[in-house]
Structures are given as C-alpha cells and as structure tokens.
Scaffold this active site. Sequence first.
Site, PDB file in Angstrom:
ATOM      1  N   HIS A  75       8.674  12.215 -61.517  1.00 18.27           N
ATOM      2  CA  HIS A  75       7.943  13.300 -61.161  1.00 18.27           C
ATOM      3  C   HIS A  75       8.700  14.188 -60.540  1.00 18.27           C
ATOM      4  O   HIS A  75       9.489  14.037 -59.562  1.00 18.27           O
ATOM      5  CB  HIS A  75       6.795  12.785 -60.181  1.00 18.27           C
ATOM      6  CG  HIS A  75       5.522  12.193 -60.898  1.00 18.27           C
ATOM      7  ND1 HIS A  75       4.399  12.951 -60.764  1.00 18.27           N
ATOM      8  CD2 HIS A  75       5.483  11.333 -61.550  1.00 18.27           C
ATOM      9  CE1 HIS A  75       3.350  12.232 -61.468  1.00 18.27           C
ATOM     10  NE2 HIS A  75       4.073  11.276 -62.058  1.00 18.27           N
ATOM     11  N   GLY A 129      -3.281   6.874 -75.959  1.00 13.74           N
ATOM     12  CA  GLY A 129      -4.316   7.188 -77.215  1.00 13.74           C
ATOM     13  C   GLY A 129      -3.420   6.465 -78.478  1.00 13.74           C
ATOM     14  O   GLY A 129      -2.465   6.359 -78.381  1.00 13.74           O
ATOM     15  N   LYS A 148      -8.956   0.938 -67.861  1.00 15.44           N
ATOM     16  CA  LYS A 148      -9.887   2.045 -68.978  1.00 15.44           C
ATOM     17  C   LYS A 148     -10.958   1.173 -69.729  1.00 15.44           C
ATOM     18  O   LYS A 148     -11.366   2.006 -70.479  1.00 15.44           O
ATOM     19  CB  LYS A 148      -8.729   2.593 -69.782  1.00 15.44           C
ATOM     20  CG  LYS A 148      -7.866   3.264 -69.055  1.00 15.44           C
ATOM     21  CD  LYS A 148      -6.767   3.957 -69.879  1.00 15.44           C
ATOM     22  CE  LYS A 148      -5.749   4.915 -68.799  1.00 15.44           C
ATOM     23  NZ  LYS A 148      -4.734   5.558 -69.868  1.00 15.44           N
ATOM     24  N   GLY A 184       4.505  13.697 -71.376  1.00 11.82           N
ATOM     25  CA  GLY A 184       4.687  14.572 -70.112  1.00 11.82           C
ATOM     26  C   GLY A 184       3.008  15.008 -69.473  1.00 11.82           C
ATOM     27  O   GLY A 184       2.141  14.998 -70.174  1.00 11.82           O
ATOM     28  N   GLU A 185       3.304  15.679 -68.151  1.00 10.96           N
ATOM     29  CA  GLU A 185       2.003  16.103 -67.585  1.00 10.96           C
ATOM     30  C   GLU A 185       2.413  17.701 -66.981  1.00 10.96           C
ATOM     31  O   GLU A 185       3.820  17.756 -66.555  1.00 10.96           O
ATOM     32  CB  GLU A 185       1.874  15.293 -66.276  1.00 10.96           C
ATOM     33  CG  GLU A 185       1.464  13.728 -66.470  1.00 10.96           C
ATOM     34  CD  GLU A 185       1.327  12.993 -65.606  1.00 10.96           C
ATOM     35  OE1 GLU A 185       0.324  12.178 -65.316  1.00 10.96           O
ATOM     36  OE2 GLU A 185       2.330  13.066 -64.689  1.00 10.96           O
ATOM     37  N   THR A 226      -1.603   2.005 -69.082  1.00 12.44           N
ATOM     38  CA  THR A 226      -1.932   1.608 -67.853  1.00 12.44           C
ATOM     39  C   THR A 226      -3.486   0.967 -67.932  1.00 12.44           C
ATOM     40  O   THR A 226      -4.147   1.038 -68.845  1.00 12.44           O
ATOM     41  CB  THR A 226      -2.308   2.812 -67.207  1.00 12.44           C
ATOM     42  OG1 THR A 226      -3.098   3.788 -67.712  1.00 12.44           O
ATOM     43  CG2 THR A 226      -0.919   3.682 -66.919  1.00 12.44           C
ATOM     44  N   ARG A 242     -10.134   2.212 -60.226  1.00 10.75           N
ATOM     45  CA  ARG A 242      -9.098   2.103 -61.142  1.00 10.75           C
ATOM     46  C   ARG A 242      -8.390   0.961 -60.734  1.00 10.75           C
ATOM     47  O   ARG A 242      -7.410   0.585 -61.424  1.00 10.75           O
ATOM     48  CB  ARG A 242      -8.256   3.492 -61.091  1.00 10.75           C
ATOM     49  CG  ARG A 242      -8.930   4.473 -61.743  1.00 10.75           C
ATOM     50  CD  ARG A 242      -9.025   4.483 -63.243  1.00 10.75           C
ATOM     51  NE  ARG A 242      -7.744   4.072 -63.965  1.00 10.75           N
ATOM     52  CZ  ARG A 242      -7.005   4.638 -64.461  1.00 10.75           C
ATOM     53  NH1 ARG A 242      -7.116   5.833 -64.395  1.00 10.75           N
ATOM     54  NH2 ARG A 242      -5.845   4.033 -64.988  1.00 10.75           N
ATOM     55  N   LYS A 299      -9.806  17.151 -63.367  1.00 11.88           N
ATOM     56  CA  LYS A 299      -8.501  17.669 -63.079  1.00 11.88           C
ATOM     57  C   LYS A 299      -7.598  18.519 -64.364  1.00 11.88           C
ATOM     58  O   LYS A 299      -6.520  18.822 -64.097  1.00 11.88           O
ATOM     59  CB  LYS A 299      -7.684  16.531 -62.739  1.00 11.88           C
ATOM     60  CG  LYS A 299      -7.562  15.303 -63.682  1.00 11.88           C
ATOM     61  CD  LYS A 299      -6.858  14.290 -63.363  1.00 11.88           C
ATOM     62  CE  LYS A 299      -6.614  12.878 -64.480  1.00 11.88           C
ATOM     63  NZ  LYS A 299      -6.314  11.836 -63.821  1.00 11.88           N
TER      64      LYS A 299
END
Length: 335
Positions: free
Chosen positions: A43, A179, A199, A111-112, A196, A284, A260
Amino acid sequence: MTGSRPLKFGYKASAEQFGPSELLRYGVQAEEHGFDSVFVSDHLQPWRHDGGHAPAALPWLGALGAATSRIVMGTSVLTPSFRYHPAVVAQAFATLGELYPGRVILGVGSGEAMNEKPLGIDWPEQKERFARLKEAVDLIQTLWREDRVDYQGTYYSTERATIYDKPEVEVPIYIAGAGPAATRLAGRIARGWITTSGKGRELYVDTLIPALEEGIDKADREDAEVDRLLEVKVSFDHDLEHAAENTRFWGALALTPDEKTGVEDPVEMQRLADALPVERTASRFIVSDDVEEHTARIREYVDMGFTHLVFHAPGPDQERFLRLYGEEILPALRS
C-alpha cells in the site's frame, strides 16, 4: 492433502497496521511459530490515517528474506500497472528470487484507487485495469525468459530491455481475483490464485472456483498446477469480547462497495469505518474463543478446495496471535 497439494498455512503481514521494523519482527516470529509463508500487502496509503502505516513491500521482503531461512514470502498483492512499471517489478522480483531461491512469490492484482490516485494517476475503469494487469504479467514473464526485449503493448513498451540477474528458477506469479474474470485468468496463466474470505459460500462454490477451473481447463493444465490461496480473516482469543473488539481497526473491510466507492482519503475511510458498530466490523472475520469451533470454520474453506490459507489477524498484539495460533490452531488444523 487437497488434490495432490499439501495444505500450507501462512501469516498476513499487515503493512497498513504496523511499521516496517515491527512488522519484520512479526514475520520472523511467524516462521518461529511454524507458519509456512508470509505475505505482505503493498500500500502507498493505509485504510486509516490515525495509527496507520504503509511500509514499502519491496525492501521489506528483502529484509524478511535475510532474517528468515524457511518461509515462502510474497506480495498479496502488488499492482504492476501504475506506481510500478512492469519491467521494474520484473527486475525487483528477479533479484529477490536470486537472493532467496524457491522462497519468493509475486502476487499481483488490478489495484485500488487509494494507492494510485494520490500520485496524480487517472484512475481507469475496471475493464482497462484488468487489461493492464494481463499485459503487465505478459511483459514480466517475457523479460524473465528473454533478453533484449522489444515489447509494444497497448499500455507498456520496452526497447532492448534485459533483466541481467535472473534466478535459476522463475518466480511464480499469483493473480488476485474477487470476480470471475481475474479468477479465470489466474487459472489460465498463473501459478496461484489469491482471494479473500468472508464473502459467502455461494460466491466461492458457484462462481469463483468454477471460473478458476474453467481457466485451468482452457489452458489444458492440471488442477494441481495452480495454488488456491485464501486470505482468511481471523480473530482468535481466549476472551471472545476482546477478539471481537480487535476487529475495529479493520472496520473498512466491512463497508459495502457503495459505502466506500470513490473514497481515496485514509481520513475519510477511517471516519466511515469508525461509525460502524463492532457487530459490523467483526462480520468479515472468524471471531472465536474456542479452538474446535474456530478450526471447524476454517476447514469449511479447505473443503471448498483452498490449498494455502494465509491468516490475517486484526488485533494490535500480533505476538499473542502468532503464539496462540502456533500452539493451538495450526496443530489442530494439521491433525
């Protein structure tokens, strides 16, 4: 065993939560407590401004390799598209692979915005980000396999570029996918798939794992060629209330995409996360004070076919987490 792959258990080194020296100490302790791998996030900015951190992953991995002898280490995940030119990533991970043969993994994703936009980068739509990722992986692999590379892609190019210090064994690339498209790509071209936990079983069983297997089949590969890595969000402590409270630092993970969307500022992300009740922040994570119940919930993911579980603990006392997991949880899982 899952298929012909032995189960592996890793530690997620949270660069968003701890500074470089402290995080390095935890990575070393993970090896001492019996973890098989350590994966670090990459990050530029953390999820929180107050108490947040963002040590650079590349030099940190070099330090971790020098301080350990056994664990496999990698990024979960790095974006080889905006802050880093793919050729720079190819050079850096070739060097790491030469220094620590067989111990380095390059985990990549699309990416973010919060890590790229602060550098003045125009943030494209998902379709372009995915195309950039595919091209970046192709260029990295080409540079690892050929010399004097002339590459003319849609987004990246090189002119007579050579990575002069290539490891004898090529560094495996893992692709992160939340996805079906990225997951299918991982099945086609990568040595591993990263996703992760938390979900819902249906997403994994009905959508993501079939997409991975479709990619594997399209490339005429064997299922065992692709490691299935899951970052499992866990908060285990003998005090259940304390285990739940520990999740507050990572409240941003419980925000919905709508909540967000468009938020790139850690100060604003922190404000949104801090407004959530602990029931939301804990949602989560596998939150537990009981070894049998905790491991039973983890085994649900093993039953789905995941072969490499990397545990992300949210609390500030990582030494306690590593000790408890090493003494109580990992032996129960391995048995």
